[in-house]
Design a protein around this motif. Structure first.
Motif, mmCIF file in Angstrom:
data_model
loop_
_atom_site.group_PDB
_atom_site.id
_atom_site.type_symbol
_atom_site.label_atom_id
_atom_site.label_comp_id
_atom_site.label_asym_id
_atom_site.label_seq_id
_atom_site.Cartn_x
_atom_site.Cartn_y
_atom_site.Cartn_z
ATOM 1 N N ARG A 89 0.829 -1.206 0.000
ATOM 2 C CA ARG A 89 0.000 0.000 0.000
ATOM 3 C C ARG A 89 0.863 1.255 0.000
ATOM 4 N NH1 ARG A 89 -2.225 -0.858 4.420
ATOM 5 N NH2 ARG A 89 -3.837 -2.248 3.631
ATOM 6 N N TYR A 146 2.641 1.665 -3.443
ATOM 7 C CA TYR A 146 1.696 2.088 -4.473
ATOM 8 C C TYR A 146 1.347 3.566 -4.292
ATOM 9 C CZ TYR A 146 0.696 -2.499 -6.523
ATOM 10 O OH TYR A 146 0.791 -3.686 -7.201
ATOM 11 N N GLN A 147 1.147 3.970 -3.064
ATOM 12 C CA GLN A 147 0.823 5.371 -2.797
ATOM 13 C C GLN A 147 1.964 6.280 -3.237
ATOM 14 O OE1 GLN A 147 -0.246 6.100 1.267
ATOM 15 N NE2 GLN A 147 -0.477 8.306 0.993
ATOM 16 N N VAL A 164 2.023 6.516 -7.160
ATOM 17 C CA VAL A 164 0.990 7.405 -7.689
ATOM 18 C C VAL A 164 1.360 8.860 -7.429
ATOM 19 C CG1 VAL A 164 -1.422 8.117 -7.443
ATOM 20 C CG2 VAL A 164 -0.841 5.685 -7.510
ATOM 21 N N LEU A 208 -4.502 12.454 -13.370
ATOM 22 C CA LEU A 208 -5.269 11.231 -13.150
ATOM 23 C C LEU A 208 -6.754 11.540 -13.265
ATOM 24 C CD1 LEU A 208 -3.313 9.721 -10.116
ATOM 25 C CD2 LEU A 208 -3.269 8.939 -12.485
ATOM 26 N N LEU A 245 -0.272 2.474 -10.723
ATOM 27 C CA LEU A 245 -1.174 3.312 -11.516
ATOM 28 C C LEU A 245 -2.376 2.504 -12.014
ATOM 29 C CD1 LEU A 245 1.502 5.332 -13.515
ATOM 30 C CD2 LEU A 245 -0.078 6.249 -11.796
ATOM 31 N N GLN A 280 -3.684 -0.121 -10.542
ATOM 32 C CA GLN A 280 -4.548 -0.385 -9.397
ATOM 33 C C GLN A 280 -5.379 0.849 -9.037
ATOM 34 O OE1 GLN A 280 -4.374 0.781 -6.042
ATOM 35 N NE2 GLN A 280 -5.891 -0.653 -5.238
ATOM 36 N N TRP A 281 -4.755 2.040 -9.148
ATOM 37 C CA TRP A 281 -5.498 3.275 -8.835
ATOM 38 C C TRP A 281 -6.678 3.428 -9.786
ATOM 39 C CZ3 TRP A 281 -7.243 7.534 -11.304
ATOM 40 C CH2 TRP A 281 -7.701 8.609 -10.514
ATOM 41 N N HIS A 282 -6.450 3.229 -11.075
ATOM 42 C CA HIS A 282 -7.526 3.394 -12.057
ATOM 43 C C HIS A 282 -8.654 2.396 -11.815
ATOM 44 C CE1 HIS A 282 -4.570 5.866 -14.214
ATOM 45 N NE2 HIS A 282 -5.599 6.353 -14.899
ATOM 46 N N SER A 314 -9.445 0.841 -9.015
ATOM 47 C CA SER A 314 -10.146 1.110 -7.759
ATOM 48 C C SER A 314 -11.072 2.316 -7.867
ATOM 49 C CB SER A 314 -9.126 1.335 -6.632
ATOM 50 O OG SER A 314 -8.382 2.530 -6.843
ATOM 51 N N GLN A 315 -10.771 3.222 -8.808
ATOM 52 C CA GLN A 315 -11.597 4.409 -8.993
ATOM 53 C C GLN A 315 -12.656 4.223 -10.081
ATOM 54 O OE1 GLN A 315 -11.307 7.087 -6.954
ATOM 55 N NE2 GLN A 315 -9.723 5.920 -5.868
#
Length: 316
Positions: free
Chosen positions: A17, A20-21, A24, A35, A65, A67-69, A71-72
């Motif tokens: 976590r 990844y943070q 990003v 983003l 990146l 994973q961020w997309h 999750s959103q």
């Protein structure tokens, strides 16, 4: 935090976590990307960092990146053909040899343990409890880490209440969470008692002198010998290991947190362990991961010319 958010958070390891943070944040803040991103912007990001970061780092950034997309609720641009082709080109034009930890060989473990035992005997004679605590802790940490092939984070997460040890028999260590434990079921590790360099005796002597009945096994000792209630930080173990080896007059700067793991794999291979048995013991899920830790020269056995022991800086 809702129950759903709590369980979602628990599904991802803390280290993952955080990394990844950071990835990003690097894309959005340091590089100035927007983003949600497009495949074209991701490709330009890779190109601008192609000669700065290793391919493995770029892949980790892509995973973050992506994973961020997802999750959103956005499409993942990192899977676009353009991004894949750019990454393949970077790998071709910027080849890099994978860095591996120097294995801590058994003879060096023996040298360090002898040093710690001498320190313990001197501390007992002088009734110096802080010095005795440090010697016993470091001996237990080194022997458990070596004979179990543990990573630094695994050593830091060991809890006294999850360990059963009997002198002359063996030790059982339970880790509720582990990198290779994808199902989150926990992993039980067992190691027998040994005639020499015994991790079982080292562990029992450590918890006895430290008076530990529960909580973290390996804890910080300050300069005055005060034992912390909190576990050692896994990120501090490289520095601690190097300071330990320096006391034994070993080339400490060569070693990292994975040196114990690679050292055990090297020893096991030289002593005839089959790859399948080694993978099961250490916890590797695939042969490719295991082979990265094994020194190929050891497979030649007695015919191989022994590597000279590295000298400390300034010594000849």
């Amino acid at each position: 935090m809702t129950d759903i958010e709590r369980y979602v958070r628990a599904a991802t390891r803390d280290n993952t976590r955080r990394s990844y943070q950071a990835a990003v944040e690097h894309f959005e803040v340091h590089w100035g990307g927007f983003l949600p991103a497009t495949a074209d912007s991701i490709a330009r990001y890779l190109v601008e960092h192609a000669d700065v970061h290793a391919v493995s780092t770029l892949r980790q950034r892509l995973a973050a990146l992506g994973q961020w997309h997802l999750s959103q609720g956005f499409p993942d641009p990192t899977k676009a053909p353009l991004v894949r082709q750019v990454l393949r080109g970077i790998r071709t034009l910027h080849p890099a040899q994978a860095r591996q930890a120097t294995p801590l060989l058994l003879q060096h473990v023996r040298t360090a343990v002898q040093c710690f035992e001498t320190e313990a005997q001197q501390a007992e004679a002088a009734h110096d409890l802080p010095a005795l605590l440090r010697a016993r802790r470091d001996r237990a940490l080194l022997l458990l880490g070596f004979w179990r092939g543990f990573r630094g984070d695994e050593l830091a997460r060991l809890q006294v209440e999850h360990i059963q040890a009997e002198a002359g028999v063996g030790i059982s260590l339970y880790l509720p969470r582990s990198k290779g434990d994808r199902e989150g079921l926990g992993v039980q590790h067992r190691t027998p008692a040994l005639k020499a360099l015994c991790p079982v005796n080292a562990y029992l002597q450590w918890i006895e002198v430290a008076g530990l009945a529960r909580g973290p096994v390996f804890r910080k000792l300050d300069r005055w010998g005060n034992l912390s209630d909190a576990a050692l930080n896994s990120n501090s173990l490289i520095g601690l290991l190097r300071r330990m080896l320096e006391r034994a007059q070993l080339p400490a700067a060569l070693y990292t947190g994975h040196s114990l793991r690679r050292g055990f794999a090297t020893w096991a291979t030289a002593n005839g362990w089959e790859l399948k048995a080694l993978m099961s013991y250490v916890g590797w899920k695939d042969a490719k991961s295991a082979l990265r830790y094994i020194d190929a020269a050891q497979r030649f056995g007695e015919l191989a010319v022994p590597a000279p022991t590295p000298l400390l800086p300034g010594k000849d």
